[in-house]
Motif scaffolding. Structure first.
Motif, PDB file in Angstrom:
ATOM      1  N   ARG A 170       0.837  -1.200   0.000  1.00  0.00           N
ATOM      2  CA  ARG A 170       0.000   0.000   0.000  1.00  0.00           C
ATOM      3  C   ARG A 170       0.871   1.249   0.000  1.00  0.00           C
ATOM      4  O   ARG A 170       1.984   1.226   0.506  1.00  0.00           O
ATOM      5  CB  ARG A 170      -0.888   0.044   1.241  1.00  0.00           C
ATOM      6  CG  ARG A 170      -1.828  -1.135   1.378  1.00  0.00           C
ATOM      7  CD  ARG A 170      -2.850  -0.857   2.460  1.00  0.00           C
ATOM      8  NE  ARG A 170      -3.597  -2.016   2.870  1.00  0.00           N
ATOM      9  CZ  ARG A 170      -4.681  -2.483   2.277  1.00  0.00           C
ATOM     10  NH1 ARG A 170      -5.161  -1.886   1.202  1.00  0.00           N
ATOM     11  NH2 ARG A 170      -5.315  -3.541   2.752  1.00  0.00           N
ATOM     12  N   ASP A 171       0.320   2.337  -0.552  1.00  0.00           N
ATOM     13  CA  ASP A 171       0.939   3.641  -0.340  1.00  0.00           C
ATOM     14  C   ASP A 171       0.312   4.215   0.927  1.00  0.00           C
ATOM     15  O   ASP A 171      -0.546   3.585   1.557  1.00  0.00           O
ATOM     16  CB  ASP A 171       0.795   4.553  -1.564  1.00  0.00           C
ATOM     17  CG  ASP A 171      -0.642   4.905  -1.912  1.00  0.00           C
ATOM     18  OD1 ASP A 171      -1.567   4.683  -1.087  1.00  0.00           O
ATOM     19  OD2 ASP A 171      -0.856   5.414  -3.022  1.00  0.00           O
ATOM     20  N   LEU A 176      -3.869   4.245   5.162  1.00  0.00           N
ATOM     21  CA  LEU A 176      -4.761   4.967   6.084  1.00  0.00           C
ATOM     22  C   LEU A 176      -6.229   4.673   5.773  1.00  0.00           C
ATOM     23  O   LEU A 176      -7.035   4.508   6.697  1.00  0.00           O
ATOM     24  CB  LEU A 176      -4.462   6.461   6.035  1.00  0.00           C
ATOM     25  CG  LEU A 176      -3.059   6.856   6.509  1.00  0.00           C
ATOM     26  CD1 LEU A 176      -2.826   8.350   6.317  1.00  0.00           C
ATOM     27  CD2 LEU A 176      -2.808   6.442   7.954  1.00  0.00           C
ATOM     28  N   ALA A 177      -6.567   4.562   4.487  1.00  0.00           N
ATOM     29  CA  ALA A 177      -7.937   4.213   4.114  1.00  0.00           C
ATOM     30  C   ALA A 177      -8.288   2.811   4.605  1.00  0.00           C
ATOM     31  O   ALA A 177      -9.419   2.566   5.047  1.00  0.00           O
ATOM     32  CB  ALA A 177      -8.115   4.312   2.598  1.00  0.00           C
ATOM     33  N   ALA A 178      -7.339   1.889   4.553  1.00  0.00           N
ATOM     34  CA  ALA A 178      -7.577   0.531   5.045  1.00  0.00           C
ATOM     35  C   ALA A 178      -7.820   0.547   6.555  1.00  0.00           C
ATOM     36  O   ALA A 178      -8.671  -0.195   7.053  1.00  0.00           O
ATOM     37  CB  ALA A 178      -6.405  -0.381   4.689  1.00  0.00           C
ATOM     38  N   ARG A 182     -11.280  -0.758   8.257  1.00  0.00           N
ATOM     39  CA  ARG A 182     -11.301  -1.749   9.339  1.00  0.00           C
ATOM     40  C   ARG A 182     -12.053  -1.199  10.550  1.00  0.00           C
ATOM     41  O   ARG A 182     -12.807  -1.908  11.186  1.00  0.00           O
ATOM     42  CB  ARG A 182      -9.888  -2.128   9.739  1.00  0.00           C
ATOM     43  CG  ARG A 182      -9.217  -3.070   8.791  1.00  0.00           C
ATOM     44  CD  ARG A 182      -7.818  -3.392   9.256  1.00  0.00           C
ATOM     45  NE  ARG A 182      -7.834  -3.896  10.620  1.00  0.00           N
ATOM     46  CZ  ARG A 182      -7.543  -5.134  10.958  1.00  0.00           C
ATOM     47  NH1 ARG A 182      -7.196  -5.991  10.050  1.00  0.00           N
ATOM     48  NH2 ARG A 182      -7.579  -5.507  12.215  1.00  0.00           N
ATOM     49  N   GLU A 183     -11.822   0.058  10.863  1.00  0.00           N
ATOM     50  CA  GLU A 183     -12.490   0.680  12.012  1.00  0.00           C
ATOM     51  C   GLU A 183     -13.993   0.738  11.755  1.00  0.00           C
ATOM     52  O   GLU A 183     -14.787   0.454  12.626  1.00  0.00           O
ATOM     53  CB  GLU A 183     -11.936   2.079  12.264  1.00  0.00           C
ATOM     54  CG  GLU A 183     -12.497   2.740  13.493  1.00  0.00           C
ATOM     55  CD  GLU A 183     -12.180   2.013  14.775  1.00  0.00           C
ATOM     56  OE1 GLU A 183     -13.003   2.074  15.714  1.00  0.00           O
ATOM     57  OE2 GLU A 183     -11.134   1.355  14.869  1.00  0.00           O
ATOM     58  N   GLY A 184     -14.375   1.099  10.523  1.00  0.00           N
ATOM     59  CA  GLY A 184     -15.788   1.164  10.174  1.00  0.00           C
ATOM     60  C   GLY A 184     -16.443  -0.209  10.221  1.00  0.00           C
ATOM     61  O   GLY A 184     -17.578  -0.351  10.659  1.00  0.00           O
TER      62      GLY A 184
END
Length: 188
Positions: A170-171, A176-178, A182-184
Motif C-alpha cells: 500500500r501507499d 490509512l484508508a484501510a 477496518r475501524e468502520g
C-alpha cells in the motif's frame, strides 16, 4: 482488531554508511511523516525499532542508534533489535500480543532487508501485514556481477515478492484508508 505502525531503523547510524544517499530521502521523509500523523490521528500506536549489532555505527557506544532528527519522536514504544526482523528477540512480539494487535503497518529503512524480513516473519506469525512501500527507503546496490541495481528496482522487487504472499502493498493513502475501513467494519 488493533493495528500498529512499526517504523524500522529510521536511525542516525545510516548517515554514516558509504551507500547512504539523500536522493530518495525527501519523498520517503514526507511519506513517513504523513503515515505517522495519520496513524496518530486514528489512535494507532507508533512503534520505533532501532538496529544495534555491536558494529560501528550500529553499536550503542557510537551514539548513533537513535532516530533521525526529523522523525516524530512520540513513539508509543521503542525496541532494539539485533537481527534483521523486528520481532525476534526485541520484545516487540510480546508488546503486540499484550495489546491484541493483529495488523502491522511496516515502514522504515532498508526496504529489502529489515522491512521485508519483518514483513515475512510477521506474516508467518499470523499478522495481517500492510507493507507501506512509499514509506520505506533503500539504496542502490551492486550485484555479484558488478551490475548496479537502482533503489527503485529493489523496491519494485520487494513489492513483487511480498504481494499476495506475505503482505498487502500500500501507499500511505491506501494504508490509512484501510485503517478507516477496518475501524468502520468493527463498529456495530
Amino acid at each position: 482488531m488493533p493495528a500498529a505502525l512499526i517504523v524500522i531503523d529510521v536511525q542516525q547510524s545510516f548517515l554514516h554508511r558509504p551507500y547512504w544517499s539523500d536522493e530518495d530521502l525527501p519523498a520517503f521523509r514526507a511519506a513517513l511523516i504523513r503515515l505517522v500523523a495519520g496513524c496518530r490521528a486514528r489512535a494507532v500506536p507508533v512503534v520505533h525499532v532501532l538496529h544495534e549489532d555491536g558494529e560501528w555505527p550500529f553499536d550503542a557506544a557510537s551514539g548513533l542508534v537513535r532516530p533521525l532528527d526529523w522523525l516524530p519522536a512520540e513513539a508509543d514504544a521503542t525496541f532494539i533489535k539485533q537481527v534483521h526482523n523486528a520481532l525476534t528477540g526485541s520484545g516487540l512480539a510480546d508488546w503486540l500480543a499484550t495489546r491484541g494487535v493483529d495488523t502491522l503497518l511496516i515502514a522504515g529503512i532498508r526496504t529489502e532487508q529489515c522491512c521485508e524480513t519483518t514483513a515475512r516473519v510477521a506474516a508467518d506469525l499470523g499478522y495481517r501485514v500492510d507493507f507501506v512501500s512509499e514509506a520505506t527507503l533503500t539504496f542502490a546496490m551492486q550485484d555479484a556481477h558488478g551490475h548496479s541495481v537502482s533503489a527503485a528496482a529493489i523496491k519494485a522487487h520487494t513489492e513483487l515478492v511480498l504481494a499476495g504472499r506475505f503482505a498487502t502493498i500500500r501507499d500511505v493513502d491506501a494504508a490509512l484508508a484501510a485503517l478507516d475501513a477496518r475501524e468502520g467494519a468493527a463498529c456495530p
